[in-house]
Design a protein around this motif. Structure first.
Motif, short mmCIF file in Angstrom:
data_model
loop_
_atom_site.label_atom_id
_atom_site.label_comp_id
_atom_site.label_asym_id
_atom_site.label_seq_id
_atom_site.Cartn_x
_atom_site.Cartn_y
_atom_site.Cartn_z
N VAL A 129 0.61 -1.03 0.57
CA VAL A 129 0.03 -0.28 -0.11
C VAL A 129 0.92 1.73 0.05
O VAL A 129 1.53 1.36 0.30
N VAL A 130 -0.12 2.46 -0.92
CA VAL A 130 1.57 3.44 -1.06
C VAL A 130 -0.12 4.40 -0.51
O VAL A 130 -0.77 4.15 -1.05
N GLU A 131 1.09 5.20 0.64
CA GLU A 131 -0.71 5.83 1.10
C GLU A 131 -1.52 6.87 0.25
O GLU A 131 -2.65 7.17 0.46
N LYS A 132 0.14 7.26 -0.29
CA LYS A 132 -0.62 9.25 -0.99
C LYS A 132 -0.47 8.35 -2.66
O LYS A 132 0.68 7.95 -2.67
N SER A 178 14.21 16.89 -8.11
CA SER A 178 13.07 15.62 -8.10
C SER A 178 12.45 16.55 -9.61
O SER A 178 12.00 17.68 -9.30
N GLU A 179 11.83 15.63 -9.90
CA GLU A 179 11.09 16.13 -11.52
C GLU A 179 9.01 15.32 -11.36
O GLU A 179 9.49 14.38 -11.33
N PRO A 180 8.75 16.37 -11.87
CA PRO A 180 7.23 15.61 -11.30
C PRO A 180 6.86 14.80 -12.58
O PRO A 180 7.76 14.73 -13.49
N GLY A 181 6.23 13.77 -11.98
CA GLY A 181 5.97 12.08 -12.63
C GLY A 181 5.25 11.40 -11.68
O GLY A 181 5.71 11.34 -10.46
N LYS A 182 5.41 10.19 -12.82
CA LYS A 182 5.01 8.85 -12.25
C LYS A 182 6.20 8.25 -11.66
O LYS A 182 7.20 7.67 -12.14
N PHE A 183 6.01 7.70 -10.00
CA PHE A 183 7.24 6.78 -10.03
C PHE A 183 6.70 5.80 -9.40
O PHE A 183 5.11 5.12 -9.31
N ALA A 236 12.16 -8.05 -7.23
CA ALA A 236 10.45 -8.49 -6.67
C ALA A 236 10.06 -7.81 -7.64
O ALA A 236 10.21 -6.33 -8.98
N GLU A 237 8.87 -7.96 -7.78
CA GLU A 237 7.70 -8.01 -8.69
C GLU A 237 6.40 -7.23 -8.07
O GLU A 237 5.80 -6.86 -8.84
N MET A 238 6.25 -7.14 -6.91
CA MET A 238 4.98 -6.77 -6.48
C MET A 238 5.27 -5.16 -6.48
O MET A 238 6.52 -5.04 -6.03
N SER A 239 4.19 -3.89 -6.85
CA SER A 239 4.22 -2.97 -7.50
C SER A 239 3.39 -2.07 -7.11
O SER A 239 2.27 -2.80 -6.79
N ALA A 240 4.01 -0.81 -6.69
CA ALA A 240 2.42 -0.38 -6.24
C ALA A 240 2.99 1.70 -7.15
O ALA A 240 4.07 1.49 -7.61
N GLU A 241 2.11 2.38 -7.12
CA GLU A 241 2.42 3.69 -7.98
C GLU A 241 1.93 4.94 -7.50
O GLU A 241 1.31 4.70 -6.79
#
Length: 756
Positions: free
Chosen positions: A648-651, A732-737, A747-752
């Motif tokens: 879980v990513v909080e935000k 740091s630059e805006p965008g998706k992580f 590791a394969e388990m991921s979240a964005e």
């Protein structure tokens, strides 16, 4: 009143000329500087060794006692023992004009007398509290023997297992390397350098030494600034931020200028950008070696080094013999010499040497502080946490304590190779070999031992390895006779434990190798043991990642133990018999073959990325090998198993200064209590310069009883999202992580989440 006015005048002059604040100036140091002649200032920049220890070069200083009396020596190394150190200090205090005490240095790389595993092994524990406590123990022992200055930690990032000194560092990753650098500095220095149980640390080798071309020691380094700042410099900076007292330059060049004479490196980066306040010492004769680099004679390179910001010359005596002439010729200024001298005197003040030059000469301390039962127990614990279980064929491990074991191998009953490279202060004969350890931990086990093979049959190679003492002993028996004896010995055993791998001096300084597999003599032994059909456990010693694809395909279990230190045999037995469940994780990727080097987890994608394990034409791959490592960064098995879920990513969206809180559930699904290193990797999907595939940005070591479940919290901080761009701005630059969490770098388990 006159004295006070003089001191105040000195402080004002210091502020004006040397650009330091009055608060930073130390009156005692300034008063001393005011009394010193030019010769005496130069003398403080001179570090000598009288010999008797293990040197890192062919030069040994001459007429050391006379030079101390004449004020021509700032420090010594290669001297230990309270009596000898007191004798050296007395020469300085009682016979030199200004009675300035000496720095007493040494290489305390992985323990003093109580040696623990080589740094690459200790790093595999991923346990920062353990690493800090190990450094603290080393400091307590070393200071008991008179040493107040340590040439450690070595924080060089290395992605080339051919380089022998990979054994002295923490592996391939700047994030983990920075955490370890911080822990070691804190362990050595504590909160008070004047405490007689702490010693000044030295971050080395500044800089980029782990990236030498072809993995060959002392070689050139050619690297872009972007790669330098993002991948190689962070651990040095972490040590500086932790308050390290000194820094040592490296042997290699940077942008074509040797590090020891590189003003951009020592002054612009280290002092101005990072705010380093300590002093900088050269490596062994590296000032003189700038001549071989092609930069001029001894006077020229000595002047260049001083003008670059180097403060102390190790052994070469170029400063001592040429700087006064260079002052007269206008090639250096006396002000530059004064600045360097001030830094060294300040270090001595911080260590409390002006208050009591004999504070490290307490003859009662060695007996109560060195090689104590408590310290040996600590070394044993450190070693068990450093071991990495690479393979557990049919869950053969752990063994039963009443098993019938055939113990085989050239390292199974060999004290000379337990400590590992760069353990000059340890005594190999006090180490516990594997045979003794197995008997200690499992007295009911029926153990029969045979050597089985030589470490190597190559006599010429053995001579090179044995430069510091016997490490490779070639048996008078023929290889065939030894193998026959081992096979006969194995006939009545339930299981075979083969202790194989590198001798300790296969790795370390000036110990680079082009072939990093297990030597042929031992390969033959392993294959013959497997052909008996009995279960085989390989206990693998090495100072580096090895290429063991051949052994991995065999039906064997493999426990990587590095060089475990003075408690080697006991620690290995603890793990083999299950008193401790292995929890180590690799801190450097293990290549399938030498042709894959350099190989590391944070490599970048190309415009034509290849599938991981299959060949595809016109992609970035090999015709004859997979591109993935045999063992990835962060890899390590356990006697139990762990299951990850509920990442879980909080935000999902954050601003530039917000934290990213992440949680994951981990369950022990096996039959043993155990520890797991939960690892967090980050991928920046789009940015202004090409990003790595993923980077380590967090980890936590946890303990779970069998069947137990825990929710683990990890946090990404603002700086974890930043990188140095093409203008070397930390942004740091805006965008998706994308966040990946698991047990290793695959590791394969991921979240964005998205940075606004």
């Amino acid at each position: 009143m006159t004295i006070k006015k003089n001191i105040f005048s000195i402080l004002l002059l210091t502020f004006a000329v040397f650009n330091i604040t009055a608060q930073e100036a130390i009156p005692e140091v300034e008063a001393l500087l005011n009394k010193m002649t030019l010769d005496e200032k130069i003398g403080q920049l001179n570090l000598l060794t009288p010999g008797g220890g293990i040197a890192t070069g062919s030069v040994v200083s001459k007429n050391v006692e006379l030079k101390i009396k004449e004020g021509q020596v700032g420090g010594l190394f290669g001297v230990s023992g309270p009596e000898k150190v007191r004798q050296a200090q007395e020469i300085a205090i009682k016979n030199s004009r200004l009675k300035i005490p000496l720095l007493i240095g040494s290489d305390i790389i992985h323990g003093y007398k109580t040696t623990y595993p080589i740094p690459l092994g200790v790093a595999s524990s991923w346990n920062m509290e353990l690493i800090e406590s190990a450094a603290k123990m080393a400091a307590k022992e070393a200071t008991a023997d008179g040493i107040n200055w340590n040439f450690s930690p070595m924080v060089d990032i290395s992605r080339d297992a051919r380089w022998g000194r990979i054994s002295e560092g923490s592996g391939e990753d700047p994030y983990l390397g920075s955490a370890i650098a911080t822990a070691m500095v804190k362990g050595y220095q504590g909160n008070d350098l004047s405490n007689s149980q702490t010693m000044m640390a030295t971050v080395k080798h500044l800089a980029l030494y782990g990236a030498v071309e072809a993995g060959r020691d002392y070689n050139s380094v050619d690297m872009s600034k972007v790669k330098m700042y993002n991948q190689y410099l962070p651990p040095y900076q972490a040590a500086v931020d932790a308050g390290v007292g000194s820094a040592m330059t490296s042997f290699n060049d940077i942008d074509g200028i040797p590090a020891t004479g590189n003003k951009w490196l020592i002054t612009d980066l280290l002092r101005k950008q990072w705010g380093f306040k300590g002093f900088v010492v050269s490596d062994y004769t590296s000032v003189n070696e700038m001549t071989a680099h092609g930069l001029g004679d001894l006077q020229a390179v000595s002047a260049q080094a001083l003008n670059a910001g180097l403060d102390m010359d190790m052994v070469g005596e170029g400063f001592l013999t040429t700087l006064k002439k260079s002052v007269k010729e206008g090639k250096v200024t006396e002000e530059a010499i004064t600045i360097a001298c001030r830094r060294i005197l300040t270090a001595k003040h911080q260590l409390g040497l002006f208050d009591d030059p004999y504070r490290y000469s307490d003859t009662s301390r060695p007996e109560k502080d060195i090689l104590t039962t408590e310290n040996r127990e600590a070394a044993r614990k450190i070693a068990t946490q450093s071991f990495v279980l690479l393979k557990n064929e049919n869950n053969v491990l752990p063994l039963k304590k009443d098993a019938k074991i055939a113990l085989v191998g050239p390292l199974a009953n060999d004290k000379n190779n337990m400590l590992g490279t760069w353990a000059p202060t340890g005594d190999p004969q006090l180490s516990i070999p594997v045979l003794e350890g197995l008997k200690n931990v499992a007295p009911k086990a029926r153990i029969s031992y045979t050597k089985g093979a030589n470490i190597t049959n190559d006599g010429e190679f053995a001579k090179r390895v044995n430069v510091f003492g016997l490490r490779v002993d070639i048996d008078t028996r023929t290889p065939e006779a030894m193998l026959s004896e081992a096979l006969q010995n194995s006939e009545n055993a339930d299981i075979i434990v083969a202790v194989v791998g590198e001798a300790s001096e296969f790795a370390g300084e000036a110990a680079s190798r082009t072939e990093i597999s297990i030597p042929p003599s031992q390969k033959k032994l392993i294959k013959a043991l497997v052909e008996t059909g009995k279960p085989v456990v390989l206990v693998l010693f090495s100072g580096r990642p090895l290429t063991i694809s051949d052994e991995f395909t065999l039906p064997v279990s493999i426990l990587q133990v590095w060089n475990p230190g003075v408690e080697a045999g006991n620690a290995i037995a603890d793990v083999i018999f299950g008193d401790y469940n292995p929890s180590g994780k690799l801190t450097a990727s293990w290549p399938r073959n030498v042709g894959q080097i350099p190989i590391y987890h944070s490599m970048k994608n190309t415009g034509r990325p290849a599938p991981t394990n299959r060949f595809e034409k016109f992609k970035s791959n090999y015709l004859d090998s997979e591109i993935s490592p045999l063992f990835p960064f962060g890899y390590g098995l356990s006697y139990t198993t762990f299951e990850y879920s509920d990442l879980v990513v909080e935000k999902k969206k954050i601003t530039q200064d917000e934290l990213v809180n992440i949680s994951v559930t981990v369950k022990n699904t096996g039959d043993y209590d155990g520890e797991e290193v939960v690892q967090l990797y980050l991928k920046d999907e789009v940015r202004s310069i090409t990003p790595p595939v993923r980077e380590l940005k967090g980890f936590k070591k946890i303990f779970l009883k069998k069947g137990e479940t825990k929710t683990v919290s990890l946090t990404l901080y603002a700086n974890d999202l930043k990188f140095y761009n093409s203008n070397l701005q930390f942004v740091s630059e805006p965008g998706k992580f994308v966040v990946f969490v698991g047990s290793d770098s695959t590791a394969e388990m991921s979240a964005e989440f998205e940075l606004e």
